[in-house]
Write a protein that holds these residues in place. Structure first.
Motif, PDB file in Angstrom:
ATOM      1  N   ILE A  34       0.808  -1.328   0.198  1.00  0.00           N
ATOM      2  CA  ILE A  34      -0.033  -0.052   0.126  1.00  0.00           C
ATOM      3  C   ILE A  34       0.983   1.231  -0.042  1.00  0.00           C
ATOM      4  CG2 ILE A  34      -1.738   1.345   1.317  1.00  0.00           C
ATOM      5  CD1 ILE A  34      -2.786  -1.341   2.036  1.00  0.00           C
ATOM      6  N   ASN A  35       0.701   2.147  -0.838  1.00  0.00           N
ATOM      7  CA  ASN A  35       1.640   3.361  -1.171  1.00  0.00           C
ATOM      8  C   ASN A  35       1.005   4.562  -0.544  1.00  0.00           C
ATOM      9  OD1 ASN A  35      -0.415   4.541  -2.755  1.00  0.00           O
ATOM     10  ND2 ASN A  35       0.490   3.630  -4.746  1.00  0.00           N
ATOM     11  N   SER A  36       1.597   5.637  -0.496  1.00  0.00           N
ATOM     12  CA  SER A  36       1.105   6.649   0.420  1.00  0.00           C
ATOM     13  C   SER A  36      -0.432   7.325  -0.045  1.00  0.00           C
ATOM     14  CB  SER A  36       2.037   7.698   0.326  1.00  0.00           C
ATOM     15  OG  SER A  36       2.430   8.449  -0.769  1.00  0.00           O
ATOM     16  N   LEU A  37      -0.520   7.142  -1.326  1.00  0.00           N
ATOM     17  CA  LEU A  37      -1.833   7.720  -1.880  1.00  0.00           C
ATOM     18  C   LEU A  37      -3.067   6.592  -1.455  1.00  0.00           C
ATOM     19  CD1 LEU A  37      -3.382   9.749  -3.721  1.00  0.00           C
ATOM     20  CD2 LEU A  37      -2.926   8.158  -5.514  1.00  0.00           C
ATOM     21  N   GLU A  38      -2.589   5.403  -1.444  1.00  0.00           N
ATOM     22  CA  GLU A  38      -3.477   4.392  -0.889  1.00  0.00           C
ATOM     23  C   GLU A  38      -3.834   4.542   0.528  1.00  0.00           C
ATOM     24  OE1 GLU A  38      -2.948   0.913  -4.040  1.00  0.00           O
ATOM     25  OE2 GLU A  38      -1.439   1.093  -2.577  1.00  0.00           O
ATOM     26  N   LEU A  39      -2.966   4.805   1.199  1.00  0.00           N
ATOM     27  CA  LEU A  39      -2.973   5.006   2.896  1.00  0.00           C
ATOM     28  C   LEU A  39      -3.944   6.220   3.162  1.00  0.00           C
ATOM     29  CD1 LEU A  39       0.886   4.976   4.049  1.00  0.00           C
ATOM     30  CD2 LEU A  39      -1.052   3.319   4.766  1.00  0.00           C
ATOM     31  N   ALA A  40      -3.911   7.368   2.167  1.00  0.00           N
ATOM     32  CA  ALA A  40      -4.883   8.423   2.241  1.00  0.00           C
ATOM     33  C   ALA A  40      -6.070   8.111   2.226  1.00  0.00           C
ATOM     34  CB  ALA A  40      -4.407   9.592   1.433  1.00  0.00           C
ATOM     35  N   GLU A  41      -6.223   7.018   0.993  1.00  0.00           N
ATOM     36  CA  GLU A  41      -7.760   6.400   0.704  1.00  0.00           C
ATOM     37  C   GLU A  41      -8.135   5.487   1.969  1.00  0.00           C
ATOM     38  OE1 GLU A  41      -9.767   3.652  -2.650  1.00  0.00           O
ATOM     39  OE2 GLU A  41      -7.952   4.624  -3.045  1.00  0.00           O
ATOM     40  N   LEU A  42      -7.291   4.894   2.640  1.00  0.00           N
ATOM     41  CA  LEU A  42      -7.722   4.084   3.819  1.00  0.00           C
ATOM     42  C   LEU A  42      -8.031   4.814   4.941  1.00  0.00           C
ATOM     43  CD1 LEU A  42      -7.631   1.324   5.381  1.00  0.00           C
ATOM     44  CD2 LEU A  42      -5.096   1.718   5.730  1.00  0.00           C
ATOM     45  N   ALA A  43      -7.439   6.072   4.972  1.00  0.00           N
ATOM     46  CA  ALA A  43      -7.812   6.842   6.225  1.00  0.00           C
ATOM     47  C   ALA A  43      -9.263   7.386   5.900  1.00  0.00           C
ATOM     48  CB  ALA A  43      -6.802   8.189   6.236  1.00  0.00           C
ATOM     49  N   LEU A  44      -9.407   7.880   4.786  1.00  0.00           N
ATOM     50  CA  LEU A  44     -10.849   8.273   4.021  1.00  0.00           C
ATOM     51  C   LEU A  44     -11.877   7.216   4.429  1.00  0.00           C
ATOM     52  CD1 LEU A  44     -12.665  10.405   2.932  1.00  0.00           C
ATOM     53  CD2 LEU A  44     -12.063   9.494   0.682  1.00  0.00           C
ATOM     54  N   ARG A  45     -11.532   6.039   4.026  1.00  0.00           N
ATOM     55  CA  ARG A  45     -12.609   4.704   4.187  1.00  0.00           C
ATOM     56  C   ARG A  45     -12.621   4.670   5.829  1.00  0.00           C
ATOM     57  NH1 ARG A  45     -13.700   0.613   0.735  1.00  0.00           N
ATOM     58  NH2 ARG A  45     -15.228   0.301   2.548  1.00  0.00           N
ATOM     59  N   CYS A  46     -11.722   4.750   6.787  1.00  0.00           N
ATOM     60  CA  CYS A  46     -11.843   4.592   8.260  1.00  0.00           C
ATOM     61  C   CYS A  46     -12.681   5.798   8.743  1.00  0.00           C
ATOM     62  CB  CYS A  46     -10.498   4.477   8.751  1.00  0.00           C
ATOM     63  SG  CYS A  46      -9.475   3.101   8.545  1.00  0.00           S
ATOM     64  N   GLU A  48     -15.263   7.047   7.045  1.00  0.00           N
ATOM     65  CA  GLU A  48     -16.668   6.964   6.536  1.00  0.00           C
ATOM     66  C   GLU A  48     -17.064   5.710   7.610  1.00  0.00           C
ATOM     67  OE1 GLU A  48     -16.101   5.986   2.723  1.00  0.00           O
ATOM     68  OE2 GLU A  48     -15.697   8.052   1.924  1.00  0.00           O
ATOM     69  N   GLU A  49     -16.266   4.741   7.598  1.00  0.00           N
ATOM     70  CA  GLU A  49     -16.749   3.560   8.356  1.00  0.00           C
ATOM     71  C   GLU A  49     -16.838   3.576   9.862  1.00  0.00           C
ATOM     72  OE1 GLU A  49     -17.842  -0.875   8.385  1.00  0.00           O
ATOM     73  OE2 GLU A  49     -17.410   0.562   6.575  1.00  0.00           O
ATOM     74  N   PHE A  50     -15.929   4.438  10.552  1.00  0.00           N
ATOM     75  CA  PHE A  50     -16.028   4.487  11.892  1.00  0.00           C
ATOM     76  C   PHE A  50     -15.971   5.716  12.683  1.00  0.00           C
ATOM     77  CE2 PHE A  50     -13.063   1.021  10.649  1.00  0.00           C
ATOM     78  CZ  PHE A  50     -13.582   0.205  11.134  1.00  0.00           C
ATOM     79  N   GLY A  51     -16.294   6.765  11.369  1.00  0.00           N
ATOM     80  CA  GLY A  51     -16.430   8.344  12.150  1.00  0.00           C
ATOM     81  C   GLY A  51     -14.915   8.741  12.656  1.00  0.00           C
ATOM     82  N   VAL A  52     -14.089   8.188  12.187  1.00  0.00           N
ATOM     83  CA  VAL A  52     -12.473   8.525  13.084  1.00  0.00           C
ATOM     84  C   VAL A  52     -11.651   9.151  11.918  1.00  0.00           C
ATOM     85  CG1 VAL A  52     -10.456   7.611  14.194  1.00  0.00           C
ATOM     86  CG2 VAL A  52     -12.608   6.816  14.896  1.00  0.00           C
ATOM     87  N   GLU A  53     -11.406  10.314  12.103  1.00  0.00           N
ATOM     88  CA  GLU A  53     -10.429  11.037  11.090  1.00  0.00           C
ATOM     89  C   GLU A  53      -8.960  10.695  11.425  1.00  0.00           C
ATOM     90  OE1 GLU A  53      -9.602  15.400   9.632  1.00  0.00           O
ATOM     91  OE2 GLU A  53     -11.542  15.106  10.392  1.00  0.00           O
ATOM     92  N   ILE A  54      -8.369   9.998  10.787  1.00  0.00           N
ATOM     93  CA  ILE A  54      -6.896   9.894  10.919  1.00  0.00           C
ATOM     94  C   ILE A  54      -5.989  10.935  10.379  1.00  0.00           C
ATOM     95  CG2 ILE A  54      -5.027   8.223  10.543  1.00  0.00           C
ATOM     96  CD1 ILE A  54      -7.008   5.889  10.143  1.00  0.00           C
ATOM     97  N   ASP A  55      -5.454  11.531  11.377  1.00  0.00           N
ATOM     98  CA  ASP A  55      -4.583  12.773  10.903  1.00  0.00           C
ATOM     99  C   ASP A  55      -3.532  12.327  10.022  1.00  0.00           C
ATOM    100  OD1 ASP A  55      -6.146  14.480  12.832  1.00  0.00           O
ATOM    101  OD2 ASP A  55      -4.710  13.794  14.273  1.00  0.00           O
TER     102      ASP A  55
END
Length: 77
Positions: A34-46, A48-55
């Motif tokens: 998983i590259n840095s762009l995909e990490l940002a996508e993972l953060a966005l999905r989290c 949406e899914e959990f209501g937790v913003e990953i800084d």
């Protein structure tokens, strides 16, 4: 469904990963590719899914799938 199971499901669905590869100890970049762009996508999905913003600062400190699950658990506790 546990947070770890939900994270696994997100990773498998979003990045077409083999569910057997997605373990708590699997490193996001080194093991799962998983590259840095995909990490940002993972953060966005989290978010949406959990209501937790990953800084942005935190996402790069989350090395393994387990780190992501622990982060979400801490933020939702």
């Amino acid at each position: 469904m546990s947070i770890m199971e939900q994270i696994t499901e997100i990773l498998v669905e979003t990045f077409s990963l083999d569910p057997e590869e997605v373990t708590a100890d699997a490193r996001l970049e080194a093991d799962l590719g998983i590259n840095s762009l995909e990490l940002a996508e993972l953060a966005l999905r989290c978010d949406e899914e959990f209501g937790v913003e990953i800084d942005d600062e935190d996402i790069h400190r989350l090395i393994t799938v387990g780190d992501v699950a622990n982060y979400i658990e801490e933020k939702t506790a």
